[in-house]
Enzyme design. Structure first.
Site, PDB file in Angstrom:
ATOM      1  N   HIS A   1       0.859  -1.184   0.000  1.00  0.00           N
ATOM      2  CA  HIS A   1       0.000   0.000   0.000  1.00  0.00           C
ATOM      3  C   HIS A   1       0.900   1.240   0.000  1.00  0.00           C
ATOM      4  O   HIS A   1       1.169   1.824   1.044  1.00  0.00           O
ATOM      5  CB  HIS A   1      -0.905  -0.015   1.242  1.00  0.00           C
TER       6      HIS A   1
ATOM      7  N   HIS B   1       6.334   4.129   4.022  1.00  0.00           N
ATOM      8  CA  HIS B   1       6.767   2.725   4.078  1.00  0.00           C
ATOM      9  C   HIS B   1       7.101   2.224   2.677  1.00  0.00           C
ATOM     10  O   HIS B   1       8.200   2.445   2.195  1.00  0.00           O
ATOM     11  CB  HIS B   1       5.753   1.839   4.810  1.00  0.00           C
TER      12      HIS B   1
ATOM     13  N   GLU C   1      -2.670  -1.541  -3.097  1.00  0.00           N
ATOM     14  CA  GLU C   1      -3.752  -0.755  -2.501  1.00  0.00           C
ATOM     15  C   GLU C   1      -3.400   0.723  -2.536  1.00  0.00           C
ATOM     16  O   GLU C   1      -2.224   1.087  -2.538  1.00  0.00           O
ATOM     17  CB  GLU C   1      -3.959  -1.162  -1.038  1.00  0.00           C
TER      18      GLU C   1
ATOM     19  N   THR D   1      -3.465   4.576   9.359  1.00  0.00           N
ATOM     20  CA  THR D   1      -3.798   3.403   8.561  1.00  0.00           C
ATOM     21  C   THR D   1      -5.213   3.581   8.031  1.00  0.00           C
ATOM     22  O   THR D   1      -5.952   4.452   8.489  1.00  0.00           O
ATOM     23  CB  THR D   1      -3.670   2.111   9.403  1.00  0.00           C
TER      24      THR D   1
ATOM     25  N   HIS E   1      -7.621  -6.047   7.583  1.00  0.00           N
ATOM     26  CA  HIS E   1      -7.333  -5.030   8.584  1.00  0.00           C
ATOM     27  C   HIS E   1      -7.450  -5.611   9.984  1.00  0.00           C
ATOM     28  O   HIS E   1      -8.527  -5.990  10.428  1.00  0.00           O
ATOM     29  CB  HIS E   1      -8.219  -3.790   8.479  1.00  0.00           C
TER      30      HIS E   1
ATOM     31  N   GLY F   1      -1.063  -8.009   7.285  1.00  0.00           N
ATOM     32  CA  GLY F   1       0.287  -7.497   7.392  1.00  0.00           C
ATOM     33  C   GLY F   1       0.722  -7.234   8.813  1.00  0.00           C
ATOM     34  O   GLY F   1       1.611  -7.892   9.342  1.00  0.00           O
TER      35      GLY F   1
END
Length: 247
Positions: free
Chosen positions: A43, A50, A72, A109, A200, A223
């Site tokens: 993502h 990141h 994503e 997030t 999620h 993740g």
């Protein structure tokens, strides 16, 4: 079996905190693939906190012909600096799937999904372009979301169910209401003709309950919890534990 796609964002967070190339994103991906996962998720965000665009490109070459590649992101986030935009990245690397998420720069997030009735027309040309590139298109949606017919009408093939509220309720010991909401949302999406993914805050503790409750769950993207668990039990063991749960 439900496909496990491992999100590597947290590997990139650790790497970026120190600079340099360690831990190595490619090595992490190969380790997950060799352990049996069916996909890799990233993502990228405009602030490059990141996963970076060069990671997206490197992984595309590494994963091609091996496992699914899911990218994503927010399709409306403008390009800046080294970030060319989500659709531009998809044009470059042609991932298996693009999951569209309405996140903003200020979010730590992703924490909510699209309003399908209000957002569908804005998304229509982007979905059409992604489909022309050969990408499967999924939309991030909230538990309790309505209007799946709008998603179908613009060419969307899947939705990803936001499971954060379910995971929080599970941790607090009262997941029944949130689980029922997830199940009902998944059922209505499937009845509209959409496949259902989920993601999620899913973990080894809460995944099995969700998997059993939603027949035909196509994919889970995991993740944060998986990388955390891997610190204690190793990446290969963590991936294999998830696969066993999904079986």
């Amino acid at each position: 079996m439900t496909l496990l796609s491992v999100n590597l964002n947290k590997i990139a967070v650790l790497r970026n905190s120190r600079g340099g190339d360690e831990p190595d994103i490619s090595r992490a991906a190969v380790t997950c693939i060799e352990a049996g996962c069916g996909g890799i998720t990233v993502h990228p965000r405009p602030d490059l906190r990141h996963i970076r665009p060069d990671d997206v490109r490197t992984l595309a070459a590494l994963l091609r012909g091996r496992v699914e590649y899911n990218i994503e992101g927010n399709p409306f986030a403008a390009p800046r600096g080294d970030y060319p935009g989500l659709i531009a990245l998809a044009r470059e690397v042609r991932p298996t799937q693009v999951t569209l998420v309405p996140d903003s720069d200020g979010q730590i997030t992703s924490d909510h999904g699209f309003d399908l009735a209000n957002d569908a027309e804005r998304l229509r040309p982007l979905v059409a372009e992604l489909r022309e590139l050969g990408c499967r298109v999924s939309l991030f949606v909230d538990p309790g979301a309505r209007g799946f017919e709008h998603a179908v009408a613009i060419g969307v093939q899947r939705v990803e169910l936001y499971t954060g509220p379910y995971a929080k309720a599970f941790e607090e010991g009262n997941a029944g209401e949130q689980l029922a909401l997830c199940v009902d949302t998944a059922r209505r999406a499937q009845q509209a003709g959409l496949a259902v993914n989920a993601g999620h805050d899913l973990s080894q503790a809460n995944l099995g309950t969700l998997r059993v409750a939603i027949p035909g769950l196509a994919e889970v993207s995991i993740g944060h919890a998986l990388i955390g668990e891997a610190l204690y039990e190793g990446m290969t063991t963590a991936v294999r534990n998830y696969l066993q749960i999904l079986r």
